[in-house]
Write a protein that holds these residues in place. Structure first.
Motif, mmCIF file in Angstrom:
data_model
loop_
_atom_site.group_PDB
_atom_site.id
_atom_site.type_symbol
_atom_site.label_atom_id
_atom_site.label_comp_id
_atom_site.label_asym_id
_atom_site.label_seq_id
_atom_site.Cartn_x
_atom_site.Cartn_y
_atom_site.Cartn_z
ATOM 1 N N ALA A 1 0.826 -1.206 0.000
ATOM 2 C CA ALA A 1 0.000 0.000 0.000
ATOM 3 C C ALA A 1 0.866 1.265 0.000
ATOM 4 O O ALA A 1 0.538 2.243 -0.680
ATOM 5 N N ILE A 2 1.966 1.269 0.714
ATOM 6 C CA ILE A 2 2.838 2.449 0.753
ATOM 7 C C ILE A 2 3.442 2.715 -0.625
ATOM 8 O O ILE A 2 3.586 3.861 -1.049
ATOM 9 N N GLU A 3 3.758 1.661 -1.351
ATOM 10 C CA GLU A 3 4.296 1.815 -2.706
ATOM 11 C C GLU A 3 3.233 2.383 -3.643
ATOM 12 O O GLU A 3 3.518 3.232 -4.483
ATOM 13 N N ARG A 4 2.001 1.898 -3.481
ATOM 14 C CA ARG A 4 0.896 2.409 -4.296
ATOM 15 C C ARG A 4 0.639 3.881 -3.967
ATOM 16 O O ARG A 4 0.407 4.702 -4.869
ATOM 17 N N ALA A 5 0.681 4.228 -2.696
ATOM 18 C CA ALA A 5 0.480 5.617 -2.284
ATOM 19 C C ALA A 5 1.555 6.518 -2.900
ATOM 20 O O ALA A 5 1.250 7.607 -3.392
ATOM 21 N N LEU A 6 2.796 6.064 -2.894
ATOM 22 C CA LEU A 6 3.889 6.842 -3.501
ATOM 23 C C LEU A 6 3.675 7.016 -5.001
ATOM 24 O O LEU A 6 3.871 8.112 -5.536
ATOM 25 N N ALA B 1 -5.985 9.016 -1.106
ATOM 26 C CA ALA B 1 -6.417 8.980 0.296
ATOM 27 C C ALA B 1 -6.651 7.540 0.755
ATOM 28 O O ALA B 1 -6.236 7.154 1.858
ATOM 29 N N ALA B 2 -7.286 6.746 -0.097
ATOM 30 C CA ALA B 2 -7.533 5.338 0.243
ATOM 31 C C ALA B 2 -6.217 4.570 0.363
ATOM 32 O O ALA B 2 -6.038 3.749 1.279
ATOM 33 N N ALA B 3 -5.282 4.854 -0.539
ATOM 34 C CA ALA B 3 -3.979 4.178 -0.495
ATOM 35 C C ALA B 3 -3.202 4.573 0.760
ATOM 36 O O ALA B 3 -2.541 3.732 1.376
ATOM 37 N N CYS B 4 -3.295 5.833 1.150
ATOM 38 C CA CYS B 4 -2.605 6.286 2.360
ATOM 39 C C CYS B 4 -3.213 5.643 3.607
ATOM 40 O O CYS B 4 -2.489 5.278 4.539
ATOM 41 N N ALA C 1 -1.968 2.197 3.637
ATOM 42 C CA ALA C 1 -0.548 2.194 3.995
ATOM 43 C C ALA C 1 -0.373 2.378 5.496
ATOM 44 O O ALA C 1 0.483 1.746 6.114
ATOM 45 N N GLY C 2 -1.193 3.232 6.083
ATOM 46 C CA GLY C 2 -1.120 3.459 7.526
ATOM 47 C C GLY C 2 -1.399 2.203 8.325
ATOM 48 O O GLY C 2 -0.835 2.009 9.402
ATOM 49 N N ALA C 3 -2.245 1.359 7.786
ATOM 50 C CA ALA C 3 -2.588 0.114 8.475
ATOM 51 C C ALA C 3 -1.509 -0.952 8.304
ATOM 52 O O ALA C 3 -1.499 -1.945 9.026
ATOM 53 N N ASP C 4 -0.597 -0.727 7.363
ATOM 54 C CA ASP C 4 0.412 -1.746 7.031
ATOM 55 C C ASP C 4 1.842 -1.229 7.198
ATOM 56 O O ASP C 4 2.785 -1.778 6.643
ATOM 57 N N LEU C 5 2.023 -0.149 7.963
ATOM 58 C CA LEU C 5 3.364 0.434 8.090
ATOM 59 C C LEU C 5 4.330 -0.479 8.837
ATOM 60 O O LEU C 5 3.949 -1.178 9.771
ATOM 61 N N ARG C 6 5.553 -0.400 8.398
ATOM 62 C CA ARG C 6 6.644 -1.138 9.039
ATOM 63 C C ARG C 6 7.750 -0.126 9.359
ATOM 64 O O ARG C 6 7.851 0.927 8.726
ATOM 65 N N ALA C 7 8.578 -0.474 10.315
ATOM 66 C CA ALA C 7 9.685 0.412 10.688
ATOM 67 C C ALA C 7 10.582 0.699 9.483
ATOM 68 O O ALA C 7 11.117 1.803 9.346
ATOM 69 N N SER C 8 10.713 -0.257 8.600
ATOM 70 C CA SER C 8 11.569 -0.089 7.421
ATOM 71 C C SER C 8 10.956 0.852 6.376
ATOM 72 O O SER C 8 11.606 1.176 5.384
ATOM 73 N N ASP C 9 9.737 1.315 6.599
ATOM 74 C CA ASP C 9 9.064 2.200 5.647
ATOM 75 C C ASP C 9 9.371 3.673 5.870
ATOM 76 O O ASP C 9 8.831 4.529 5.170
ATOM 77 N N ALA C 10 10.223 3.994 6.818
ATOM 78 C CA ALA C 10 10.489 5.396 7.166
ATOM 79 C C ALA C 10 10.920 6.213 5.951
ATOM 80 O O ALA C 10 10.432 7.333 5.743
ATOM 81 N N GLU D 1 9.526 10.252 1.810
ATOM 82 C CA GLU D 1 9.365 10.623 0.400
ATOM 83 C C GLU D 1 7.917 11.019 0.112
ATOM 84 O O GLU D 1 7.661 12.012 -0.581
ATOM 85 N N LEU D 2 6.983 10.277 0.660
ATOM 86 C CA LEU D 2 5.568 10.590 0.475
ATOM 87 C C LEU D 2 5.248 11.972 1.041
ATOM 88 O O LEU D 2 4.559 12.774 0.403
ATOM 89 N N LEU D 3 5.776 12.270 2.220
ATOM 90 C CA LEU D 3 5.558 13.584 2.829
ATOM 91 C C LEU D 3 6.197 14.703 2.009
ATOM 92 O O LEU D 3 5.620 15.787 1.864
ATOM 93 N N ALA D 4 7.370 14.458 1.457
ATOM 94 C CA ALA D 4 8.049 15.464 0.635
ATOM 95 C C ALA D 4 7.254 15.740 -0.644
ATOM 96 O O ALA D 4 7.116 16.900 -1.065
ATOM 97 N N ILE D 5 6.729 14.705 -1.256
ATOM 98 C CA ILE D 5 5.918 14.866 -2.472
ATOM 99 C C ILE D 5 4.646 15.643 -2.139
ATOM 100 O O ILE D 5 4.242 16.543 -2.872
ATOM 101 N N HIS D 6 4.046 15.297 -1.021
ATOM 102 C CA HIS D 6 2.826 15.993 -0.592
ATOM 103 C C HIS D 6 3.111 17.484 -0.354
ATOM 104 O O HIS D 6 2.327 18.344 -0.758
ATOM 105 N N ALA D 7 4.224 17.779 0.278
ATOM 106 C CA ALA D 7 4.599 19.180 0.530
ATOM 107 C C ALA D 7 4.832 19.926 -0.781
ATOM 108 O O ALA D 7 4.407 21.079 -0.930
#
Length: 98
Positions: free
Chosen positions: A6-11, A38-41, A44-53, A58-64
């Motif tokens: 999901a995080i990859e799809r959101a990106l 929004a659905a992908a995010c 992604a929030g439900a499937d986050l892993r520590a390695s996803d930082a 990157e997602l936050l930077a793109i959003h900004a």
């Protein structure tokens, strides 16, 4: 895409949204893209892993970056509206004085 997290799809969707905003124009399809993002995010929030930082950063930077583009567009539109309003007020004053 099968196997895609999901995080990859959101990106992927966030990048697509940024490209659309950078291209300018009427932003056709932006509303549907935003809903999908929004659905992908949420997923992604439900499937986050520590390695996803890094991916989250990157997602936050793109959003900004997208937010900055929207802010600039709104400032431009605001300026156009003010000039139009000022022009109409000036025309009305001219007509009233004529």
């Amino acid at each position: 895409m099968p196997g895609e997290r999901a995080i990859e799809r959101a990106l992927e969707l966030a990048r697509e949204r940024l490209r659309l905003l950078e291209a300018g124009g009427e932003f056709e399809g932006l509303e549907a893209l935003d809903a999908e993002l929004a659905a992908a995010c949420t997923a992604a929030g439900a499937d986050l892993r520590a390695s996803d930082a890094r991916l989250v950063d990157e997602l936050l930077a793109i959003h900004a970056a997208a937010g900055r583009l929207i802010d600039e567009e709104l400032k431009t539109l605001g300026g156009r509206i003010r000039r139009l309003r000022d022009g109409q007020a000036g025309s009305a004053a001219y007509r009233a004085g004529a």
